[in-house]
Design a protein around this motif. Structure first.
Motif, short mmCIF file in Angstrom:
data_model
loop_
_atom_site.label_atom_id
_atom_site.label_comp_id
_atom_site.label_asym_id
_atom_site.label_seq_id
_atom_site.Cartn_x
_atom_site.Cartn_y
_atom_site.Cartn_z
N THR A 258 0.70 -1.21 0.13
CA THR A 258 -0.01 0.11 -0.18
C THR A 258 1.09 1.38 -0.04
O THR A 258 0.58 2.17 -1.00
N GLY B 16 -2.41 7.96 10.79
CA GLY B 16 -2.41 6.44 11.22
C GLY B 16 -1.17 6.02 11.26
O GLY B 16 -0.08 6.47 10.60
N ARG B 17 -0.43 4.99 12.07
CA ARG B 17 0.71 4.44 12.53
C ARG B 17 0.59 3.16 12.54
O ARG B 17 1.58 2.40 13.16
N ILE C 123 1.15 -1.70 8.94
CA ILE C 123 0.64 -2.06 7.37
C ILE C 123 0.94 -0.78 6.44
O ILE C 123 1.33 -1.01 5.29
N HIS D 121 -1.58 9.98 15.16
CA HIS D 121 -2.37 8.72 15.33
C HIS D 121 -3.56 9.40 16.81
O HIS D 121 -3.67 10.86 16.48
N SER D 122 -4.16 8.50 17.18
CA SER D 122 -5.06 8.74 17.85
C SER D 122 -4.98 9.70 19.17
O SER D 122 -5.68 10.28 19.78
N ARG D 123 -3.65 9.59 19.61
CA ARG D 123 -3.04 10.50 20.73
C ARG D 123 -2.57 11.70 20.47
O ARG D 123 -2.02 12.54 21.06
N ALA E 126 -5.03 7.17 6.61
CA ALA E 126 -5.23 5.94 6.68
C ALA E 126 -5.21 5.45 8.10
O ALA E 126 -4.61 5.09 8.91
N ILE E 127 -6.69 5.87 8.61
CA ILE E 127 -7.26 5.62 9.98
C ILE E 127 -8.37 4.91 9.98
O ILE E 127 -8.65 4.32 11.17
N GLY E 128 -9.10 4.66 8.99
CA GLY E 128 -10.11 3.86 8.95
C GLY E 128 -11.31 4.45 9.86
O GLY E 128 -12.32 3.72 10.26
N VAL F 262 -6.26 6.54 1.83
CA VAL F 262 -6.04 5.26 1.76
C VAL F 262 -7.39 4.56 2.43
O VAL F 262 -7.38 3.28 2.06
N GLY F 263 -8.10 5.16 3.34
CA GLY F 263 -9.35 4.47 3.84
C GLY F 263 -10.14 3.81 2.81
O GLY F 263 -10.38 4.22 1.68
N ILE F 264 -10.69 2.54 3.41
CA ILE F 264 -11.88 1.90 2.86
C ILE F 264 -12.80 1.78 3.76
O ILE F 264 -12.60 0.95 4.82
N ASP G 264 -11.10 7.92 4.28
CA ASP G 264 -10.83 8.47 5.11
C ASP G 264 -11.13 10.10 5.11
O ASP G 264 -10.97 10.83 6.34
P1 NDP Z 1 -5.42 0.38 11.57
O1 NDP Z 1 -6.81 0.15 12.46
O2 NDP Z 1 -4.30 -0.81 11.96
O3 NDP Z 1 -4.59 1.80 12.06
C1 NDP Z 1 -5.35 3.00 12.16
C2 NDP Z 1 -4.29 4.01 12.66
O4 NDP Z 1 -5.18 5.24 12.75
C3 NDP Z 1 -3.98 3.61 14.25
O5 NDP Z 1 -2.68 4.27 14.26
C4 NDP Z 1 -4.60 4.87 15.05
O6 NDP Z 1 -3.80 5.31 16.08
C5 NDP Z 1 -5.14 5.90 13.96
N1 NDP Z 1 -6.29 6.62 14.29
C6 NDP Z 1 -7.52 6.18 14.53
N2 NDP Z 1 -8.57 7.05 14.84
C7 NDP Z 1 -7.68 8.29 14.60
C8 NDP Z 1 -8.29 9.41 14.83
N3 NDP Z 1 -9.38 9.74 15.22
N4 NDP Z 1 -7.16 10.77 14.79
C9 NDP Z 1 -6.03 10.04 14.35
N5 NDP Z 1 -5.42 9.00 14.19
C10 NDP Z 1 -6.51 8.03 14.35
O7 NDP Z 1 -5.75 0.64 10.07
P2 NDP Z 1 -4.83 0.26 8.93
O8 NDP Z 1 -3.58 1.26 8.83
O9 NDP Z 1 -4.97 -1.05 8.83
O10 NDP Z 1 -5.93 0.80 7.91
C11 NDP Z 1 -6.49 2.41 7.76
C12 NDP Z 1 -7.52 2.25 6.61
O11 NDP Z 1 -6.79 1.98 5.48
C13 NDP Z 1 -8.57 1.39 6.85
O12 NDP Z 1 -9.62 2.13 6.37
C14 NDP Z 1 -8.47 0.16 5.92
O13 NDP Z 1 -9.38 -0.26 5.31
C15 NDP Z 1 -7.64 0.91 4.85
N6 NDP Z 1 -6.49 0.36 4.02
C16 NDP Z 1 -6.57 0.24 2.54
C17 NDP Z 1 -5.66 -0.44 1.94
C18 NDP Z 1 -6.01 -0.15 0.36
O14 NDP Z 1 -5.22 -1.08 -0.18
N7 NDP Z 1 -6.29 1.07 -0.16
C19 NDP Z 1 -4.80 -1.28 2.40
C20 NDP Z 1 -4.74 -1.44 3.83
C21 NDP Z 1 -5.71 -0.57 4.74
P3 NDP Z 1 -3.46 4.50 17.21
O15 NDP Z 1 -2.51 3.61 16.88
O16 NDP Z 1 -3.31 5.61 18.47
O17 NDP Z 1 -4.67 3.56 17.84
#
Ligand code: NDP
Length: 306
Positions: free
Chosen positions: A142, A166-167, A170, A194-196, A213-215, A234-236, A259
């Motif tokens: 990705t 996002g951290r 992946i 990230h979330s903090r 990339a936070i979902g 990146v979000g889906i 996202d």
């Molecule tokens: P993860 O759930 O593993 O990680 C999410 C990250 O976002 C964490 O680091 C989290 O912080 C952070 N986060 C969550 N909420 C917030 C917020 N409100 N503010 C700031 N940061 C926040 O997700 P992935 O990295 O696996 O995936 C992210 C997105 O990308 C998803 O929608 C997934 O479906 C998509 N994706 C798409 C791909 C593609 O091919 N297009 C491939 C892989 C993923 P903390 O670490 O503090 O919890």
């Protein structure tokens, strides 16, 4: 301002055509067909779609696809045995374990057991270490796809401020590693949020490039962006939106969103990836490229040891 739409689907088709040609040349030269094994454990519907896409793309590029479907109740030991079998199989050059694995399976142990030379997802600690030292064996699909969008759309990263939301291991973390290396599509000044993170919107408003990339569906809105910023979504996320049926009656419609709130962001950004049709198609494409490179490396090593 209305942003340029960065067409990931179109770009993926171009790169896949290049890979197909390279595969044909490689097969003609070596009589070796690159082989990619995809392992799916359980019944996760999204994973089933991803796996089908990967299998189809692999076959279309002229590679061998080996699909292994295992039941939800598979144990860690059984999966480790399959990985060992695939590690030893010279016709399989790349191994991908579709995540997430069902609860109860030790994901880390399974991923660590993949031969680093066959680790086309670049999740193995040896490959992560090589990336962080700036001498990668494989790049994670990705972030590699995001970098390709930037490079092939002539978006300068050198000296630019990039905010990554996002951290995860992946996406977020390896994305940061790629962008802060020296060279083309890199040399950026990177902030990982990230979330903090405090004052997130302030950080985003200073960024020339935002990678989300936070979902969290449509989390990043236009007012959080610097005018002219490049936005990579990146979000889906699957959400229920209000719609109408054929008689005009209100209904709920299931829809994929990123996202980033596309409608407000595209009025502020200079370029933006859509969802779907942005980063997603590139992820599978870079997997194919990694599988071809794995086949090249293993074939060269086998010839050298003769
Ligand atoms: P993860 O759930 O593993 O990680 C999410 C990250 O976002 C964490 O680091 C989290 O912080 C952070 N986060 C969550 N909420 C917030 C917020 N409100 N503010 C700031 N940061 C926040 O997700 P992935 O990295 O696996 O995936 C992210 C997105 O990308 C998803 O929608 C997934 O479906 C998509 N994706 C798409 C791909 C593609 O091919 N297009 C491939 C892989 C993923 P903390 O670490 O503090 O919890």
């Amino acid at each position: 301002m209305t942003a340029q739409i960065l067409d990931g689907k179109g770009l993926a088709e171009i790169i896949r055509a290049e890979i197909k040609e390279d595969v044909a040349r490689f097969v003609a030269e070596t009589q070796v067909q690159p082989g990619l094994a995809v392992v799916l454990v359980g019944e996760n519907p999204a994973s089933q779609v991803y796996v089908r896409n990967k299998e189809a793309a692999c076959v279309k590029a002229g590679m061998k696809s080996v699909m292994r479907r295992l039941p939800t109740e598979t144990t860690t030991e059984e999966l480790l045995a399959l990985v060992a079998e695939m590690n030893a199989d010279p016709t399989i050059h790349g191994i991908l374990i579709q995540l997430p694995l069902p609860k109860g399976i030790d994901e880390q142990r399974v991923l660590d057991a993949i031969d680093p030379e066959k680790d086309v997802d670049a999740f193995h600690p040896e490959n992560v270490g090589l990336i962080s030292q700036g001498r990668p064996r494989f790049l994670p699909c990705t972030p590699y796809g995001v970098q390709q969008i930037l490079v092939r759309s002539n978006i300068e990263t050198k000296g630019k401020r990039v905010a990554i939301l996002g951290r995860s291991d992946i996406v977020g973390k390896p994305m940061a590693l790629l962008l802060l290396q020296k060279g083309i599509g890199a040399d950026a000044t990177v902030t990982v949020c990230h979330s903090r993170t405090e004052n997130l919107a302030e950080i985003l408003r200073e960024a020339d490039i935002v990678v989300a990339a936070i979902g969290k569906p449509e989390f990043v809105t236009g007012d959080m962006l610097k005018p002219g910023a490049v936005v990579i979504d990146v979000g889906i996320n699957r959400v229920e939106k209000d719609g109408v049926d054929e008689n005009g009656a209100p209904i709920k419609v299931s829809k994929l969103v990123g996202d980033v709130d596309f409608e407000s962001a595209k009025e502020v950004a200079s370029a933006i990836t859509p969802v779907p049709g942005g980063v997603g198609p590139l992820t599978v494409t870079m997997l194919l490229l990694n599988a071809l490179n794995a086949a090249r490396r293993q074939t060269a090593a086998a010839q050298a040891s003769k």
